[in-house]
Design a protein around this motif. Structure first.
Motif, short mmCIF file in Angstrom:
data_model
loop_
_atom_site.label_atom_id
_atom_site.label_comp_id
_atom_site.label_asym_id
_atom_site.label_seq_id
_atom_site.Cartn_x
_atom_site.Cartn_y
_atom_site.Cartn_z
N ARG A 158 36.91 -28.08 -22.38
CA ARG A 158 38.04 -27.16 -22.29
C ARG A 158 37.66 -25.76 -22.74
N LEU A 161 35.70 -24.07 -20.13
CA LEU A 161 36.55 -23.81 -18.97
C LEU A 161 37.49 -22.63 -19.22
N GLU A 168 34.46 -19.30 -17.13
CA GLU A 168 35.61 -20.14 -16.82
C GLU A 168 35.25 -21.21 -15.77
N ALA A 169 36.09 -21.37 -14.76
CA ALA A 169 35.87 -22.48 -13.84
C ALA A 169 34.62 -22.31 -12.99
N ASP A 170 34.12 -21.09 -12.85
CA ASP A 170 32.97 -20.85 -11.99
C ASP A 170 31.63 -21.05 -12.70
N GLY A 171 31.65 -21.11 -14.01
CA GLY A 171 30.39 -21.25 -14.74
C GLY A 171 29.57 -19.97 -14.70
N ILE A 172 28.30 -20.10 -15.05
CA ILE A 172 27.41 -18.93 -15.14
C ILE A 172 26.32 -19.06 -14.09
N GLY A 268 21.60 -21.71 -13.42
CA GLY A 268 23.04 -21.62 -13.64
C GLY A 268 23.59 -22.92 -14.19
N ILE A 269 24.83 -22.85 -14.64
CA ILE A 269 25.50 -24.05 -15.16
C ILE A 269 26.99 -23.91 -14.91
N GLY A 270 27.66 -25.02 -14.70
CA GLY A 270 29.11 -25.00 -14.49
C GLY A 270 29.79 -25.99 -15.40
N SER A 272 31.27 -28.63 -14.91
CA SER A 272 31.13 -30.06 -14.61
C SER A 272 30.08 -30.72 -15.49
N GLU A 273 29.12 -29.93 -16.00
CA GLU A 273 28.10 -30.51 -16.88
C GLU A 273 28.69 -30.98 -18.20
N LYS A 278 30.37 -37.03 -16.91
CA LYS A 278 28.94 -36.94 -17.20
C LYS A 278 28.58 -37.79 -18.41
N ASP A 318 30.60 -40.77 -8.49
CA ASP A 318 31.15 -41.08 -9.80
C ASP A 318 31.55 -42.55 -9.89
N ASP B 87 30.53 -30.00 -8.11
CA ASP B 87 29.60 -29.84 -9.23
C ASP B 87 28.46 -28.88 -8.84
N PRO B 88 28.29 -27.79 -9.60
CA PRO B 88 27.24 -26.83 -9.24
C PRO B 88 25.85 -27.44 -9.21
N GLU B 89 25.54 -28.35 -10.16
CA GLU B 89 24.17 -28.87 -10.20
C GLU B 89 23.85 -29.67 -8.94
N ILE B 92 23.24 -27.22 -6.10
CA ILE B 92 21.88 -26.67 -6.18
C ILE B 92 20.88 -27.66 -5.60
N GLY B 114 32.15 -21.03 -7.76
CA GLY B 114 31.12 -21.32 -8.75
C GLY B 114 29.87 -21.88 -8.09
N LYS B 118 25.91 -20.20 -7.43
CA LYS B 118 24.68 -20.85 -7.90
C LYS B 118 23.63 -20.90 -6.80
N GLY B 181 40.19 -21.94 -11.64
CA GLY B 181 39.40 -20.78 -11.22
C GLY B 181 40.21 -19.88 -10.31
N GLN B 184 42.75 -17.93 -12.38
CA GLN B 184 42.12 -16.91 -13.22
C GLN B 184 41.68 -15.72 -12.40
#
Lengths: 359, 390
Positions: A158, A161, A168-172, A268-270, A272-273, A278, A318, B87-89, B92, B114, B118, B181, B184
């Motif tokens: 959270r 996020l 936020e929701a997009d990650g880096i 990058g990371i979002g 979801s990790e 997970k 999942d 999921d971004p990973e 990718i 997002g 990536k 997202g 925001q």
């Protein structure tokens, strides 16, 4: 045992080189991309194996530690300090050589924290946090411990996020490569793939060696004593709270280390990790691998993540891990590799009764 | 010891089989010489499945249709859809897989911003065309040579809303947004552009995407008599709930929504209270009532009817983003043949392409190609979407 316990490592190294050579000669080096990513996830999972399989404590919050390890360097190495150059803090950091200046893809002048200090900071922070969280939480047992760690994981999710700093929701995105040593760089560049394959597995093998030695030491035996019966371990004079905390912190640092490296590798990371799915996946893989079997967990970690990352489970990704967890718990609580299938099926049909247990 | 060795060997064997035998088997099954491989990374499952689901179904439908009618000048399309679950990973991993292993001609998607961000650099490095179905403006600003996007700009939606407010003489507003997202990004644009239109945001509220009752927030906002209108920015059922709660409380200020309101389900949630909500959206939702001479009318009606006949669910503007991405690529291939560099140039210089999102006019500086006219102002009348006429 002596040196015998290192023989599998030698086999592993040979196997890894073989895989690399085979892919090289068949023009299929692209497999190494997902193998590299799987290796980093396997690092989290082997760390969790120490906590779950040996010390007998469950954690449903390890994706949280992984995400902290990923997000801290991602944020620090992409946040542009150039506009703050005049501030004393930035100047001090710059003078200490912790910052790197340069230009981004679009020619803008940027000033970032160097990956090394941010990596160290992330690891220290994770260790500290695991210590602080672990102290009260590890007093709990069974379901309660699972729920408390689940809560921790959710909070981390959270927070990432909700904070603009973490995208936020997009990650880096656009996380720079990690120059580990001169000439050795963690990066997702197509050209650096073979190098990164060896970096990832090198790191994983170092981690494995550490864990193998640990579980065969006095501390490792103490872990197993706790797993067997905490009260009995206590009565034998084992400092159970301290040892449980140690296992928790070690496994958290393993997760964070994997987070740091994979984030630089992926660029990058979002959020979801950090998600609970997970964490459950990690637990499921530890269970499939056989809980207290570093090698089993290691191979299952590589195999299942590799298959997942290649999209082999398609839309059921999942769900596959959820089903795996249920099936393993029902039919093979000691893991897939130690499944004595026939014996179990006969027992299921009531052909031979389970050997009487003394409880 | 023996047990360790056995398990080690077993695992290695399993691993080798999984890694090398399985993919080879798959490859042997689909040998085609004159096909254009197109990859798609879409969030078919997971939190963003309301985007990726319709996109994947649309693209698959179009590809089947195209191949059944002989392809593009004889070139068939081989579509590889990968479900990233948002999921971004995974995005990718799939992007690298599609680029290197499948050697795809272009990638459609991803569904979320997002994920797109990536893989933007990966596609740029590998010189693979990426036609994103995600909305964020950072995807095409700064412009990357090989990266395009089909959804309209958030900032244009905001301009449209603020323009209408200005016309109605509204200057003090409250902004509500969901904590996703989408919410925001919209809130950011609303805040950024308010001064330009002489609008003051008096109050801001963020609610959880799973919210089922917003009456407390409504009561709080209602107590502020300065508020002349409310703008809500989200993609969840709360959009309808908000309208309901406002009318229940007897609050009569106009309610504006984002283009996320473009799903008839949300109108059903709001019931009678949804009447009169004003929001900008692509014209897909009002395809039936567009004037006959509108350039998009035939395209929209055909897509809408095809999709609804095939999948028995209402067509959404999100599926339309997938439609546009696929069609833009096909048109470019049709113009210059399956040559990646030429197709990229063709997309960049494409003018007057009529899609579901609007009429696209790409330029080297604008890899989105849509302007504010891509949006129409819609409202709800008798439980249906209609064009808003002031």
């Amino acid at each position: 045992m002596g040196f015998a316990r290192y023989i599998p490592i030698a086999f592993l190294v040979a196997g890894l080189v073989l895989v690399q050579q085979v892919t090289q000669h068949t023009g299929t080096t692209f497999y190494l991309t997902q193998l590299t990513m799987a290796a980093y996830y396997a690092l989290v999972i082997t760390g969790l194996c120490l906590l779950m399989g040996y010390a007998g404590q469950i954690s449903l919050g390890h994706a949280g530690f992984f995400a902290i390890g990923g997000y801290i360097p991602a944020a620090l190495t992409t946040y542009n300090l150039e506009p703050l150059r005049e501030k004393w803090l930035v100047q001090t950091l710059d003078a200490a050589g912790l910052l790197t200046a340069g230009q981004d893809l679009y020619g803008q002048q940027v000033l970032h924290v160097h990956p090394w200090p941010s990596c160290i900071l992330a690891l220290l922070l994770t260790a500290g946090l695991a210590f602080v969280i672990g102290m009260p939480v590890l007093k709990l047992k069974g379901h309660y411990l699972a729920m408390a760690t689940l809560g921790f994981g959710t909070i981390v999710y959270r927070v990432f996020l909700a904070m603009p700093l973490f995208g936020e929701a997009d990650g880096i995105s656009a996380v720079p490569p990690f120059p580990l040593l001169p000439g050795v760089t963690v990066s997702g560049d197509f050209a650096a793939r073979t190098e990164n394959y060896y970096i990832a597995f090198g790191l994983l093998i170092v981690g494995l060696l550490f864990l193998i030695n640990l579980v065969h030491s006095r501390i490792g035996r103490a872990f197993r004593a706790i797993h067997g019966s905490e009260e009995a371990a206590n009565a034998m004079g084992i400092n159970t709270p301290r040892l449980k905390l140690q296992a928790f912190v070690i496994s958290a640092v393993f997760a964070a280390l994997a987070g740091v490296f994979l984030t630089h590798y992926n660029g990058g990371i979002g959020p979801s990790e950090a998600s609970v799915m997970k964490s459950i996946r990690y637990v499921a893989i530890v269970a499939v691998g056989g809980m207290a079997s570093l090698w089993g967990v290691f191979f299952m970690g590589i195999l299942l993540n590799f298959m997942s990352l290649r999209g082999m489970f398609g839309t059921y990704d999942d769900a596959v891990f959820g089903v795996i967890l249920i099936l393993i718990m029902l039919f093979a609580p000691n893991g897939l590799l130690r499944l004595h299938l026939w014996q179990r099926m006969r027992r299921w049909r009531g052909v031979d009764k389970p050997k009487s247990r003394t409880e | 010891m023996r047990r360790t060795m056995t398990s080690l060997l077993t695992a290695m064997l399993v691993f080798c089989v999984a890694a090398f035998v399985a993919p080879v088997g798959v490859k042997a099954a689909t040998p085609k010489a004159e096909t254009v491989k197109v990859g798609a990374i879409l969030a078919v499952t997971g939190g963003a499945s309301f985007l990726g689901g319709p996109e994947a179904r649309t693209i698959q439908m179009l590809a089947d249709e195209l191949n059944a009618t002989g392809g593009i000048n004889g070139n068939k399309i081989e579509l590889i859809i990968k479900d990233s679950a948002g999921d971004p990973e995974k995005a990718i991993s799939f992007a690298k897989q599609l680029i290197e292993e499948e050697k795809v001609f272009a990638i459609l998607g991803p569904s979320t911003s997002g994920e797109t961000m990536k893989i933007k650099t990966i596609c740029e490095q590998a010189k693979t065309i990426l036609l994103s179905c995600a909305a964020a403006e950072v995807i095409v600003d700064p412009v990357a040579k090989y990266v395009f996007k089909t959804p309209q700009k958030d900032s244009d939606a905001v301009k449209k809303i603020y323009g209408e407010m200005k016309r109605q003489g509204i200057s003090k507003i409250a902004v509500m947004s969901g904590n996703t997202g989408f919410g925001q990004a919209g809130k950011g644009q609303l805040t950024k552009m308010a001064p330009e239109f002489g609008i003051t945001i008096v109050m801001e509220e963020v609610y959880d995407k799973t919210a089922t009752d917003l009456s407390a927030v409504v009561a709080k906002m209602m107590s502020n008599k300065d508020i002349q209108a409310v703008v809500n920015w989200s993609i969840v059922p709360a959009q309808g709930i908000l309208a309901k709660n406002m009318r229940q409380a007897g609050w009569k200020v106009p309610l504006f929504q984002s283009h996320g309101f473009g799903n008839i389900k949300y109108v059903e949630v709001g019931g009678a209270a949804a009447e009169g909500i004003i929001f900008p959206a692509g014209r897909l939702l009002v395809a039936d009532v567009l004037p006959n001479d509108h350039p998009q009318k035939t395209v929209l009606l055909k897509y809408k009817n095809d999709y609804e006949a095939k999948f028995k669910e209402p067509a959404s503007t999100f599926g339309g983003h997938g439609y546009d991405a696929f069609k833009i690529l096909c048109r470019a291939i049709g113009q210059v043949g399956p040559d990646r560099e030429k197709v990229r140039d063709a997309i960049e210089n494409m003018k007057g392409f009529v899609g579901t999102g609007g009429v696209f006019n790409f330029t080297p500086a604008d890899h989105n190609g849509l302007d504010i006219d891509a949006f129409a102002m819609l409202t709800v009348k008798d439980g249906k979407f209609v064009l808003y006429n002031h």
